[in-house]
Write a protein that holds these residues in place. Structure first.
Motif, mmCIF file in Angstrom:
data_model
loop_
_atom_site.group_PDB
_atom_site.id
_atom_site.type_symbol
_atom_site.label_atom_id
_atom_site.label_comp_id
_atom_site.label_asym_id
_atom_site.label_seq_id
_atom_site.Cartn_x
_atom_site.Cartn_y
_atom_site.Cartn_z
ATOM 1 N N ASN A 265 32.488 45.014 39.835
ATOM 2 C CA ASN A 265 33.364 43.910 40.227
ATOM 3 C C ASN A 265 33.132 42.696 39.320
ATOM 4 O OD1 ASN A 265 34.884 41.925 41.457
ATOM 5 N ND2 ASN A 265 34.198 42.422 43.526
ATOM 6 N N PRO A 266 34.129 42.308 38.506
ATOM 7 C CA PRO A 266 33.940 41.171 37.598
ATOM 8 C C PRO A 266 33.581 39.869 38.310
ATOM 9 C CG PRO A 266 35.884 42.413 36.975
ATOM 10 C CD PRO A 266 35.453 42.943 38.306
ATOM 11 N N ARG A 267 34.017 39.704 39.561
ATOM 12 C CA ARG A 267 33.723 38.458 40.280
ATOM 13 C C ARG A 267 32.216 38.220 40.404
ATOM 14 N NH1 ARG A 267 37.806 35.743 42.704
ATOM 15 N NH2 ARG A 267 39.780 36.797 43.167
ATOM 16 N N LYS A 268 31.444 39.298 40.518
ATOM 17 C CA LYS A 268 29.992 39.158 40.618
ATOM 18 C C LYS A 268 29.402 38.488 39.384
ATOM 19 C CE LYS A 268 27.223 40.966 43.014
ATOM 20 N NZ LYS A 268 26.360 40.419 44.080
ATOM 21 N N SER B 175 40.336 49.315 38.590
ATOM 22 C CA SER B 175 39.014 49.252 37.965
ATOM 23 C C SER B 175 38.549 47.849 37.583
ATOM 24 C CB SER B 175 38.998 50.127 36.701
ATOM 25 O OG SER B 175 39.973 49.672 35.771
ATOM 26 N N GLY B 176 39.421 46.846 37.733
ATOM 27 C CA GLY B 176 39.013 45.493 37.349
ATOM 28 C C GLY B 176 39.821 44.441 38.084
ATOM 29 N N LEU B 177 39.973 43.287 37.436
ATOM 30 C CA LEU B 177 40.812 42.212 37.964
ATOM 31 C C LEU B 177 42.059 42.092 37.101
ATOM 32 C CD1 LEU B 177 38.349 39.225 38.637
ATOM 33 C CD2 LEU B 177 39.393 40.746 40.333
ATOM 34 N N ASP B 178 43.224 41.987 37.748
ATOM 35 C CA ASP B 178 44.450 41.643 37.039
ATOM 36 C C ASP B 178 44.697 40.152 37.222
ATOM 37 O OD1 ASP B 178 44.915 44.148 36.125
ATOM 38 O OD2 ASP B 178 46.592 44.599 37.458
ATOM 39 N N ILE B 179 44.829 39.437 36.105
ATOM 40 C CA ILE B 179 45.038 37.993 36.134
ATOM 41 C C ILE B 179 46.402 37.709 35.508
ATOM 42 C CG2 ILE B 179 44.089 35.742 35.522
ATOM 43 C CD1 ILE B 179 41.402 37.234 34.973
ATOM 44 N N PRO C 228 53.455 40.224 32.182
ATOM 45 C CA PRO C 228 52.334 39.624 31.461
ATOM 46 C C PRO C 228 51.123 39.374 32.363
ATOM 47 C CG PRO C 228 54.383 38.505 30.944
ATOM 48 C CD PRO C 228 54.677 39.406 32.102
ATOM 49 N N HIS C 229 49.992 39.913 31.975
ATOM 50 C CA HIS C 229 48.747 39.711 32.709
ATOM 51 C C HIS C 229 47.601 40.241 31.867
ATOM 52 C CE1 HIS C 229 49.265 43.999 33.582
ATOM 53 N NE2 HIS C 229 48.010 44.031 34.013
ATOM 54 N N LEU C 230 46.388 39.864 32.245
ATOM 55 C CA LEU C 230 45.187 40.435 31.648
ATOM 56 C C LEU C 230 44.531 41.358 32.662
ATOM 57 C CD1 LEU C 230 42.906 40.632 29.522
ATOM 58 C CD2 LEU C 230 41.821 38.679 30.679
ATOM 59 N N HIS C 231 44.313 42.597 32.258
ATOM 60 C CA HIS C 231 43.489 43.506 33.054
ATOM 61 C C HIS C 231 42.082 43.429 32.472
ATOM 62 C CE1 HIS C 231 42.262 46.958 35.417
ATOM 63 N NE2 HIS C 231 41.846 47.568 34.316
ATOM 64 N N TRP C 232 41.153 42.879 33.260
ATOM 65 C CA TRP C 232 39.787 42.603 32.780
ATOM 66 C C TRP C 232 38.800 43.451 33.565
ATOM 67 C CZ3 TRP C 232 36.210 38.395 34.856
ATOM 68 C CH2 TRP C 232 35.054 38.293 34.069
ATOM 69 N N THR C 233 37.961 44.190 32.849
ATOM 70 C CA THR C 233 36.981 45.043 33.512
ATOM 71 C C THR C 233 35.571 44.742 33.026
ATOM 72 O OG1 THR C 233 36.978 46.868 31.894
ATOM 73 C CG2 THR C 233 38.684 46.902 33.601
ATOM 74 N N VAL C 234 34.609 45.046 33.891
ATOM 75 C CA VAL C 234 33.186 45.029 33.551
ATOM 76 C C VAL C 234 32.669 46.444 33.782
ATOM 77 C CG1 VAL C 234 30.903 44.098 34.097
ATOM 78 C CG2 VAL C 234 32.912 42.601 34.197
ATOM 79 N N TRP C 235 31.904 46.954 32.833
ATOM 80 C CA TRP C 235 31.502 48.368 32.850
ATOM 81 C C TRP C 235 30.045 48.474 32.416
ATOM 82 C CZ3 TRP C 235 29.903 52.088 29.307
ATOM 83 C CH2 TRP C 235 30.212 53.425 29.562
ATOM 84 N N LYS C 236 29.258 49.241 33.146
ATOM 85 C CA LYS C 236 27.867 49.466 32.752
ATOM 86 C C LYS C 236 27.470 50.905 33.037
ATOM 87 C CE LYS C 236 23.051 48.027 33.421
ATOM 88 N NZ LYS C 236 22.708 48.281 32.004
ATOM 89 N N ASN C 237 26.995 51.571 31.981
ATOM 90 C CA ASN C 237 26.465 52.929 32.107
ATOM 91 C C ASN C 237 27.402 53.859 32.876
ATOM 92 O OD1 ASN C 237 24.227 51.979 30.750
ATOM 93 N ND2 ASN C 237 23.024 51.666 32.601
ATOM 94 N N GLY C 238 28.692 53.798 32.536
ATOM 95 C CA GLY C 238 29.651 54.720 33.114
ATOM 96 C C GLY C 238 30.278 54.287 34.417
ATOM 97 N N ARG D 35 46.720 33.529 38.375
ATOM 98 C CA ARG D 35 46.701 34.120 39.710
ATOM 99 C C ARG D 35 46.125 35.527 39.638
ATOM 100 N NH1 ARG D 35 50.296 37.527 42.170
ATOM 101 N NH2 ARG D 35 51.733 37.285 40.407
ATOM 102 N N ILE D 36 45.188 35.851 40.531
ATOM 103 C CA ILE D 36 44.665 37.205 40.608
ATOM 104 C C ILE D 36 45.721 38.058 41.313
ATOM 105 C CG2 ILE D 36 42.804 38.702 41.395
ATOM 106 C CD1 ILE D 36 41.957 36.636 39.306
ATOM 107 N N SER D 37 46.402 38.897 40.552
ATOM 108 C CA SER D 37 47.501 39.687 41.113
ATOM 109 C C SER D 37 47.019 41.007 41.708
ATOM 110 C CB SER D 37 48.577 39.941 40.055
ATOM 111 O OG SER D 37 48.025 40.549 38.905
#
Length: 203
Positions: free
Chosen positions: A189-192, A98-102, A175-185, A77-79
């Motif tokens: 949005n990870p969904r993209k 800054s990202g998605l919490d799953i 318990p969850h995963l905080h997942w981020t995507v980062w480019k050049n500082g 679940r995206i929390s």
């Protein structure tokens, strides 16, 4: 807004792109955390983490390592959505997520979202156990609050490899995963990246 694209060598104007910025309503989240958890977010702890985190995102290989779209690293679940406005313990000042919490059960395997090289695989005070993958051309993903880390710095991974396990380490309420995507500082949005190849996202 107009964005002008020039040729490097001659400064010749090649193209002008027109963009319109429209209003957006962002979700709001009010969290209550224990005093012991809240105390982790101190200036001293941030400084210690920054010193250890060091060069994790300072250098990226100059080639494309990823292949196609990115995987969501864990099912659940995206929390908390990307860019959610978050208030903690009634604070007057907010932060942006800054990202998605799953949310997923403790120990659930976490997959590498795409091919990459491990640039950090260790523990931090605020973020807990963290993995950072370099996917080339300045594009990174990070995996935060892990229970277990199964990779090492400098290791190459393939999309879908199990790299860690879901946990609740560091500043976390469960318990969850905080997942981020980062480019050049910039955090993106990870969904993209799940929907389309980054080459399409950046064009």
């Amino acid at each position: 807004y107009d964005i002008n694209i020039y040729e490097d060598s001659t400064d010749l104007l090649l193209e002008t792109l027109n963009y319109k910025v429209v209003a957006k309503e962002f979700e709001r989240q009010d969290l209550t955390v224990s005093s012991s958890t809240a105390s982790l977010k101190s200036d001293d702890n941030y400084a210690k983490d920054a010193a250890k985190f060091g060069d994790a995102k300072s250098y990226s290989v100059g080639e494309k390592l990823w292949e196609g779209t990115f995987l969501q690293p864990v099912e659940g679940r995206i929390s908390t959505e990307y860019s959610t406005i978050r208030y903690v313990n009634g604070d007057y000042e907010s932060s942006r997520h800054s990202g998605l919490d799953i949310a997923a059960p403790q120990g659930t395997p976490i997959l590498a979202a795409n091919n990459g090289i491990v640039t950090f695989a260790s523990d931090l005070i605020v973020s807990g156990n963290v993995i950072v993958l370099d996917h080339g051309y300045g594009l990174f993903t990070s995996y935060v609050h892990l229970d277990e880390i199964y990779v090492d710095d400098g290791q190459s991974v393939t999309k879908g490899d199990v790299i860690g396990a879901v946990g609740s380490t560091g500043y976390s309420t469960g318990p969850h995963l905080h997942w981020t995507v980062w480019k050049n500082g910039v955090y993106l949005n990870p969904r993209k990246f799940i929907k389309e190849d980054p080459l399409a996202v950046f064009q």
